[in-house]
Design an enzyme around this catalytic site. Structure first.
Site, PDB file in Angstrom:
ATOM      1  CG  HIS A 188      -1.893  -0.863   1.014  1.00 19.74           C
ATOM      2  ND1 HIS A 188      -2.973  -0.695   0.148  1.00 19.74           N
ATOM      3  CD2 HIS A 188      -2.656  -1.683   2.133  1.00 19.74           C
ATOM      4  CE1 HIS A 188      -3.883  -1.748   0.078  1.00 19.74           C
ATOM      5  NE2 HIS A 188      -3.413  -2.694   1.496  1.00 19.74           N
TER       6      HIS A 188
ATOM      7  CG  ASP B  75      -5.070 -10.020   2.895  1.00 19.13           C
ATOM      8  OD1 ASP B  75      -4.750 -10.127   1.904  1.00 19.13           O
ATOM      9  OD2 ASP B  75      -4.823  -8.661   2.980  1.00 19.13           O
TER      10      ASP B  75
HETATM   11 ZN   LIG Z   1      -4.611  -6.898   2.871  1.00 18.73          ZN
END
Ligand SMILES: [Zn+2]
Length: 308
Positions: free
Chosen positions: A125, A245
């Site tokens: 990110h 995830d």
């Molecule tokens: Zn993630």
């Protein structure tokens, strides 16, 4: 196949606030599962000290200085709503970068066919000038540029199967056709980017998945979007932004993969690396927040890396 594993105790010392999903126990769960004798043949190595200068391969100097200045002497400093730093976070982040770059060295210098880096904080990110989403620096992006500068790689592919879109990696390579970025991710979900229409210089391939989809849609996205793009690009190196995830147990998303899907996807990328990249494959841990889902998924992933 020789599979190397990089870890380092410093990765446990990047401390996040109580209740934060990106926590040191994630790595402890991975260490425990890889302790099994099934992984005895893993070539285990301690991550080397990272070279801070390589951060500049993906981030401007002023931004790097800003992150450094945000590291607290004690306690936990907040960088954004969900990204924090503790006193050892700088060293952890730099060592994660050192491990990723060493993994690139290993596959180009034939010490290993493939490498898994179990490090934190994660990286995908982190944009050119923004730390966010639990990430300080973009480790995968730095490793890709490191492969180009140090080893003359002309084309590097980053495949990101973390359930969140890797907005940072997309941002860094948006206008750089020497790096292909392919992502499967849930949409809508944090950080909000990753539509199919976001294609950069033709080097960005987003395959968003609707909430509550599972194995079939994921594998279909891989077969119809990711693998054809990889075959067309013919990378000299494949880097996996390996978040786990999208596992059905994960509390942060609603994609219902099982460890078998990560085994399968790993196998697909091993075959692709065999076709184009001299087997060179480097896998970097990103997300994965249910400890059992994470541990089982990493076991499936690393087991497949070892099998080839
Ligand atoms: Zn993630």
């Amino acid at each position: 196949m020789v599979t190397r594993l990089y870890t380092h105790p410093i990765f446990l010392e990047h401390i996040t606030p109580p209740g934060h999903p990106e926590r040191p126990d994630r790595l402890r769960a991975i260490e425990r599962v890889l302790d099994d004798e099934a992984f005895a043949a893993l070539d285990r190595a301690e991550a080397p000290e990272g070279d801070e200068a390589t951060i500049l391969y993906a981030h401007p100097e002023q931004f790097v200085a800003r992150v450094r200045a945000a590291i607290p002497d004690t306690g936990i400093a907040r960088i954004d709503a969900d990204t924090t730093a503790s006193p050892k976070s700088w060293q952890a982040a730099v060592t994660a970068i050192g491990a990723a770059n060493a993994a690139v060295d290993d596959v180009f210098e034939r010490r290993a066919d493939n490498v898994f880096v179990a490090a934190r904080p994660p990286g995908h990110h982190a944009e050119k000038t923004t730390s966010m989403g639990f990430c300080l620096f973009n480790t995968a992006a730095i490793a890709a540029r490191y492969a180009q500068r140090k080893h003359g790689a002309e084309r590097v592919a980053i495949v990101d199967w973390d359930v969140h879109h890797g907005n940072g990696t997309q941002d860094i390579f948006w206008d750089d056709p020497s790096v292909l970025y392919c992502s499967t991710h849930q949409m809508p979900l944090y950080p909000g980017t990753g539509a199919r229409s976001e294609t950069g210089a033709g080097n960005i391939v987003n395959a968003p998945l609707a909430p509550r989809t599972g194995s079939d849609m994921f594998r279909d996205a891989f077969l119809s979007r990711v693998l054809p793009a990889l075959d067309n690009f013919a990378p000299d190196l494949i880097i996996i932004s390996a978040g786990f995830d999208a596992h059905h147990r994960d509390p942060l998303a609603e994609i219902n993969l099982t460890e078998d899907d990560f085994d399968w996807a790993t196998g697909q990328l091993i075959e692709c690396a065999g076709r184009h990249s001299g087997n060179r494959l480097v896998s970097l841990l990103e997300g994965g927040y249910d400890l059992q889902g994470l541990a089982f998924s990493v076991a499936a992933h690393v087991g497949r890396l070892m099998k080839g």
